[in-house]
Design a protein around this motif. Structure first.
Motif, PDB file in Angstrom:
ATOM      1  N   CYS A 178       0.847  -1.202   0.000  1.00  0.00           N
ATOM      2  CA  CYS A 178       0.000   0.000   0.000  1.00  0.00           C
ATOM      3  C   CYS A 178       0.881   1.251   0.000  1.00  0.00           C
ATOM      4  O   CYS A 178       1.692   1.449   0.909  1.00  0.00           O
ATOM      5  CB  CYS A 178      -0.910  -0.013   1.224  1.00  0.00           C
ATOM      6  SG  CYS A 178      -1.914   1.484   1.365  1.00  0.00           S
ATOM      7  N   CYS A 186      -0.120   3.791   3.071  1.00  0.00           N
ATOM      8  CA  CYS A 186       0.389   3.436   4.401  1.00  0.00           C
ATOM      9  C   CYS A 186       1.906   3.624   4.482  1.00  0.00           C
ATOM     10  O   CYS A 186       2.434   4.025   5.513  1.00  0.00           O
ATOM     11  CB  CYS A 186       0.002   2.002   4.765  1.00  0.00           C
ATOM     12  SG  CYS A 186      -1.758   1.824   5.127  1.00  0.00           S
ATOM     13  N   CYS A 194      -6.206  -2.296   0.573  1.00  0.00           N
ATOM     14  CA  CYS A 194      -5.259  -2.349   1.685  1.00  0.00           C
ATOM     15  C   CYS A 194      -6.011  -2.795   2.931  1.00  0.00           C
ATOM     16  O   CYS A 194      -7.029  -2.193   3.279  1.00  0.00           O
ATOM     17  CB  CYS A 194      -4.638  -0.971   1.917  1.00  0.00           C
ATOM     18  SG  CYS A 194      -3.664  -0.898   3.444  1.00  0.00           S
ATOM     19  N   CYS A 250      -5.646   0.575   5.694  1.00  0.00           N
ATOM     20  CA  CYS A 250      -6.318   1.867   5.467  1.00  0.00           C
ATOM     21  C   CYS A 250      -7.572   1.735   4.613  1.00  0.00           C
ATOM     22  O   CYS A 250      -8.323   2.683   4.466  1.00  0.00           O
ATOM     23  CB  CYS A 250      -5.356   2.878   4.864  1.00  0.00           C
ATOM     24  SG  CYS A 250      -4.880   2.501   3.156  1.00  0.00           S
TER      25      CYS A 250
HETATM   26 ZN   LIG Z   1      -2.967   1.182   3.314  1.00  0.00          ZN
END
Ligand SMILES: [Zn+2]
Length: 149
Positions: A102, A105, A127, A130
């Motif tokens: 991701c 992140c 993800c 998140c």
């Molecule tokens: Zn993420």
């Protein structure tokens, strides 16, 4: 009262045990049975609280250890990760390979989460942390064998 799971909290519970010792000393070691019972109950309570506070302190330390490991990993990976499309990848000789991470992140918190395929969708990855969606075509799996030197 100090916050739970701190050294101060542990010390405070131990001071409770010390108070019991002080009371026994001050009595000249002459206590009737009821006073003795009460003081032993206080001592047991202080020891129980100490154990609880130490357990909480242990979990605080473990969280900090995990944070340090995570930060160290982030440090190690920082030089070895490359963005490609909408994701980050580990690299072999600066060439990205493997499963996509991701990008949100990583850029926000230096945390590495593999993107997962969304259930019943070949076009979208998500993800797990998140919950951002990514287009699968912009975040492909990159086969390491195809970039072998
Ligand atoms: Zn993420």
């Amino acid at each position: 009262m100090p916050a739970h799971g701190t050294v101060s909290a542990v010390i405070q519970t131990l001071e409770g045990a010390q108070e019991v010792a002080k009371a026994i000393r001050q009595s000249g070691y002459l206590l009737d049975k009821n006073d003795l019972k009460r003081l032993l109950a206080d001592l047991s309570a202080s020891i129980s609280e100490s154990k609880m506070e130490l357990t909480l302190l242990q979990s605080v330390i473990e969280e900090k250890d995990a944070e340090l490991i995570r930060m160290n990993e982030a440090q190690v990976y920082r030089g070895n990760l490359r963005r490609r499309g909408d994701a980050y990848y580990k690299t072999i000789d600066t060439r990205p390979y493997g499963q996509p991470y991701c990008s949100y992140c990583w850029e926000k918190d230096n945390q590495l989460y593999h993107l997962h395929n969304r259930i019943l969708s070949r076009d979208t990855r998500v993800c797990p942390h998140c919950k951002n969606d990514y287009q699968a075509v912009r975040t492909p799996f990159l086969d390491a064998d195809k970039i072998a030197v």
